[in-house]
Design an enzyme around this catalytic site. Structure first.
Site, short mmCIF file in Angstrom:
data_model
loop_
_atom_site.label_atom_id
_atom_site.label_comp_id
_atom_site.label_asym_id
_atom_site.label_seq_id
_atom_site.Cartn_x
_atom_site.Cartn_y
_atom_site.Cartn_z
CG ASP A 173 12.69 12.16 8.22
OD1 ASP A 173 12.12 13.39 7.37
OD2 ASP A 173 12.07 11.15 7.63
CB ALA A 216 7.18 1.55 -2.46
CB ILE A 255 -1.35 -0.24 1.19
CG1 ILE A 255 -0.43 0.23 2.50
CG2 ILE A 255 -1.52 -0.81 0.88
CD1 ILE A 255 -0.50 0.48 3.32
#
Length: 697
Positions: free
Chosen positions: A362, A207, A205
C-alpha cells in the site's frame, strides 16, 4: 516544519506547535531497556563482550514484550466467510437494511451517470460526480473507504478527476469520540492512561478508515510516539459488508460472463487483507520484518514498534518527522529532490518485489515520507504481500524476453507467473503480444511509460483466460504510484529506466540458474556475442550502489567451466577466437599505420599489408574498442581491485579451463593461418582494400 504520522495506511501533517497542547513533562524516567542501551561500553571502538551481553538481554526483553503483545491480541478476528454467513445469515433484517442503504447510495450515483451520458454532460460533470462518489464512500463507512482508497491508485480503472477526489479519502476522514479511544487504550493495555504517557494530544491528529492517531510522549523514556487506536465496532461493520459483497460475487460468477476472473476469490483476498489490518500486533510484526530486510540501506527509514504499549487494537510506534511524498514544494524547501526520493523508492520496491519477495502493498503518497535528513520513510505495514520465489525470477526473465522481443518465451513465462494453468495453449496469445509490443517497443524499453505498458498489457490479458494473481496487481499498483509521484516533478520520468540498474545488477551478479540462463539469452544471438548488450548492462549495473565487478565476473566463469556449460563453452570459444583475431589484426594495422609512408613500400613491396574489405576491418576495430571500453567499465567499478581477480585465476587453472584455453588457441591459430594463406595466394576479396587506405594519420 511539519510533523507527519501514519494512520491506517495514511499519513498526515501536523504543524509544529499545534495539536499538542498538553504541558511538557517535568522529568523523564528511563526504563531498564533504555538504561541497558545507554550503559553499553566499547573497547577500541568495537562493542565489548559486556555490550554484546547487554544487546542480547535487550533483544530478549523485546521478544518478551512482543510475546505479551501477541497474548493481548489472542482474540483478534480473522476473516472467515463461513463464520460471517452463520452470523449474518440469521439476521436477515440487518442484512436487508444495509443492502438497501448501499443500493440507494450507489444506485442514485449510477442514475446520475446515466443521465449525464444521455444529456451529453458526462465529461462536463466528471469532477462533480467524483466528489459525490467520495462523499458516498465516506458515508457508507470503512469498507467502502478502503475500496475508494484502492481505486485512487488505479489509473487504469478511474479517470484523473476520480483519482484526485478519491485520494482525499487518504487524508481527511471523520473521527470518533476521544473518550472511546482513551478507554480502548486503557482496556487493551490494562493500565491507566496517565501511567503510560506523560502527555497525549487531547484530540486525534489524524483519522483514517480503520482508526485514528494521537501524538504522545512515553512516561518511562520521554520518547515521542504515534498511538493508533482502532475504531470501535469496526469488525461488525466490515463483516456485514463483506458478507453482502461476497453474495454479489457469487451472482457475478454465475451470471456475468464478461468477467472471467473468480469474483468470490478476489473478494476473499481483499477481505482477508482488510482483516489482517485490524490486528495491530500483526502490523507491528510486519514492520519489524520489513525493517530487518530493507532498512539496512542508509536512505531507508522504518519506525520502531513499542511492544509494551501495543495490542490487537492499539499500536504504539516511533514518531516520524517528515513530508508526504506528493508535497513537492515542501520537500524542495528542505533542500531535497523529489526524483532522488522516488528513485530510492523504486530501488527499494524492486528489492522488495524481486529479492526477498516481501513487499509493502500500500505505497500511496501518505505512506511514503521525506525526512529532513533526506531519508525515505515507509509507514503503515497493515497491508503486506509476498512474491513467490519462482515468480521473482520469472519477472526478471520476462523483462529479458521483452527486450529480446521473444514473444513465445514471454507467453511461456505466464505459466511460471501463475497467470495461466499449464494446460492452456499459449500459441494464440503470441500474436497479441507481438502486435502490442512491436508498437510499444518502437523506442527502447527504458523510454517506455510504465502506465502505458500496464494499460496495453492489461488489454491483452483481458482478451484471454488469464487469472492475474493478487501479488502481481499489487506490484503494478506499487510501481504505478511511484511513477505517478515522479511525473509531478518530471513529466519525462520513466520508471522502467530507473529500474534498469537493478535489473542489470541482478542479471550480472546473481548466480541463480534461471537468471544465468536469462543473461546468456540476452548476450548471445545467432551464436554471436552481443558486446553492446554487455556494455549497456555494465553501464546500467554500475549505477546501482550494490554493484560489484567481482560478483559480475566469478559466477559467469563458474557456469562456463561447469559440467553443464559445454554449449556455452562452444559459443565462448568462437567469440574468443573472433576477439583475439580482432586484437591481433588491429594491432597489425596500428603498426602498419605508424610506419612512415616511404618505408611501407620497402617493407610490403608496394602492395597492401592485407587483402581485407574495409567494412570487415572497421568492424574488427569497433569490436576491439568495445572490449576496451568494457574492461574500462570493470576497472572503474568502485570496489575493483586487481586482487579480486585471484579467485578467477584459480578457476582458470582448473583442467576444464586449460582445455578451454587450448581450444581457443587452436581456433585462433587456424584463423590466422587462413588469413596468412589468403594473403600469400592473394585470393580476391570484393571489394579489396589495402591497409594504406585506412591510414588515419
Amino acid at each position: 516544519m511539519s510533523l507527519v504520522v501514519s494512520a491506517g495506511g495514511h499519513s498526515f501533517c501536523l504543524q509544529a506547535g499545534k495539536g499538542f497542547p498538553i504541558s511538557k513533562p517535568k522529568g523523564y524516567k528511563f526504563g531498564p531497556r533504555a538504561a541497558l542501551v545507554e550503559a553499553t561500553p566499547r573497547v577500541n571502538g568495537s562493542p565489548s563482550s559486556t555490550s554484546i551481553q547487554v544487546l542480547a538481554t535487550d533483544r530478549a526483553e523485546e521478544l518478551k514484550a512482543e510475546a505479551r503483545a501477541l497474548a493481548r491480541a489472542a482474540d483478534a478476528s480473522v476473516y472467515s466467510p463461513q463464520l460471517l454467513a452463520k452470523k449474518y445469515g440469521s439476521r436477515p433484517v440487518k442484512a436487508v437494511k444495509r443492502t438497501l442503504e448501499i443500493l440507494v447510495a450507489l444506485g442514485t450515483f449510477a442514475l446520475k451517470l446515466f443521465l449525464d451520458q444521455k444529456n451529453g454532460t458526462l465529461d462536463q460533470n466528471k469532477r462533480k460526480r467524483a466528489a459525490e462518489l467520495r462523499t458516498i464512500f465516506t458515508r457508507l463507512g470503512p469498507t467502502f473507504i478502503k475500496l475508494g482508497q484502492g481505486l485512487s491508485t488505479r489509473p487504469d480503472l478511474c479517470p484523473p478527476e476520480y483519482l484526485e477526489e478519491l485520494a482525499q479519502l487518504q487524508d481527511a476522514l471523520p473521527t470518533f469520540p476521544d473518550a472511546d479511544a482513551f478507554s480502548c487504550i486503557e482496556t487493551e493495555l490494562g493500565m491507566p492512561l496517565e501511567s503510560i504517557f506523560s502527555t497525549i494530544s487531547p484530540t486525534p491528529i489524524a483519522a483514517a478508515s480503520l482508526g485514528q492517531v494521537y501524538k504522545a510522549r512515553l512516561k518511562y523514556s520521554g520518547q515521542t510516539v504515534a498511538v493508533k487506536v482502532q475504531r470501535p465496532g469496526i469488525e461488525d461493520a466490515i463483516g456485514l459488508d463483506f458478507y453482502l459483497i461476497r453474495g454479489l460475487g457469487f451472482f457475478i460468477n454465475k451470471y456475468v460472463d464478461i468477467i472471467t476472473t473468480d469474483a468470490v476469490a478476489l473478494i476473499d483476498e481483499f477481505a482477508s487483507r482488510v482483516y489482517q489490518e485490524l490486528n495491530y500486533v500483526q502490523e507491528g510484526q510486519n514492520a519489524r520484518k520489513f525493517k530487518m530486510l530493507y532498512a539496512d540501506k542508509e536512505d531507508i527509514l522504518v519506525p520502531d514498534i513499542f511492544w509494551n504499549y501495543t495490542s490487537g487494537k492499539v499500536l504504539t510506534m516511533e514518531w516520524v518527522d517528515g513530508v508526504k511524498l506528493n508535497e513537492q514544494a515542501a520537500i524542495e524547501r528542505q533542500g531535497l529532490k523529489l526524483l532522488d526520493l522516488v528513485t530510492t523508492g523504486i530501488q527499494c520496491s524492486l528489492r522488495q518485489l524481486l529479492e526477498y519477495g516481501y513487499f509493502h502493498a500500500d505505497p500511496h503518497p501518505g505512506n511514503l515520507l521525506a525526512t529532513p535528513e533526506g531519508k525515505l520513510a515507509f509507514l503503515d505495514f497493515g497491508m503486506m504481500s509476498e512474491t513467490p520465489e519462482e515468480a521473482r525470477f520469472a519477472i526478471i526473465g520476462h523483462v529479458v524476453h521483452m527486450v529480446n522481443r521473444d514473444y513465445e518465451a514471454m507467453a511461456r513465462d505466464y505459466y511460471a507467473l501463475d497467470f495461466l494453468s499449464t494446460d492452456v495453449d499459449v500459441s494464440p496469445i503470441v500474436p497479441a503480444l507481438r502486435d502490442f509490443f512491436d508498437d510499444a517497443l518502437s523506442y527502447t524499453v527504458s523510454e517506455l511509460n510504465f502506465k502505458t505498458l500496464v494499460d496495453g498489457l492489461g488489454s491483452v490479458l483481458y482478451q484471454y483466460p488469464f487469472n492475474v494473481p493478487p501479488y502481481y496487481a499489487l506490484i503494478l499498483r506499487s510501481l504505478t504510484v511511484l511513477e505517478g509521484l515522479a511525473l509531478y516533478a518530471d513529466p519525462n520520468f520513466k520508471v522502467l529506466a530507473a529500474s534498469y540498474p537493478y535489473f542489470a545488477k541482478r542479471l550480472l551478479t546473481d548466480p541463480n540458474p534461471y537468471l544465468r540462463d536469462a543473461l546468456i539469452e540476452l548476450l548471445f544471438k545467432d551464436e554471436r556475442f552481443r558486446w553492446n548488450r554487455l556494455e549497456n548492462l555494465l553501464v546500467q549495473g554500475s549505477k546501482d550502489r550494490d554493484f560489484s565487478a567481482k560478483d559480475a565476473l566469478q559466477p559467469v566463469l563458474k557456469l562456463l567451466l561447469g559440467p553443464d556449460g559445454e554449449e556455452l563453452r562452444t559459443l565462448v570459444i568462437k567469440e574468443a577466437v573472433r576477439v583475439t583475431e580482432a586484437f591481433t589484426l588491429c594491432t597489425f594495422v596500428d603498426t602498419y599505420n605508424s610506419v612512415p609512408s616511404f618505408m611501407r613500400s620497402l617493407i610490403f613491396n608496394g602492395n597492401g599489408a592485407l587483402a581485407m574489405s574495409s567494412a570487415e576491418l572497421q568492424s574488427m576495430m569497433e569490436l576491439r574498442d568495445q572490449v576496451f571500453r568494457i574492461w574500462g567499465l570493470l576497472r572503474s567499478s568502485e570496489n575493483f581491485d586487481p586482487a579480486l581477480l585471484q579467485p578467477i585465476l584459480q578457476i582458470l587453472q582448473q583442467p576444464e579451463a586449460r582445455s578451454l584455453g587450448g581450444r581457443v588457441v587452436g581456433g585462433i591459430t587456424q584463423r590466422l593461418a587462413a588469413r596468412l594463406l589468403q594473403q600469400v595466394l592473394r585470393m580476391p576479396m570484393a571489394p579489396t582494400s589495402s591497409l594504406s587506405a585506412l591510414d588515419t594519420r
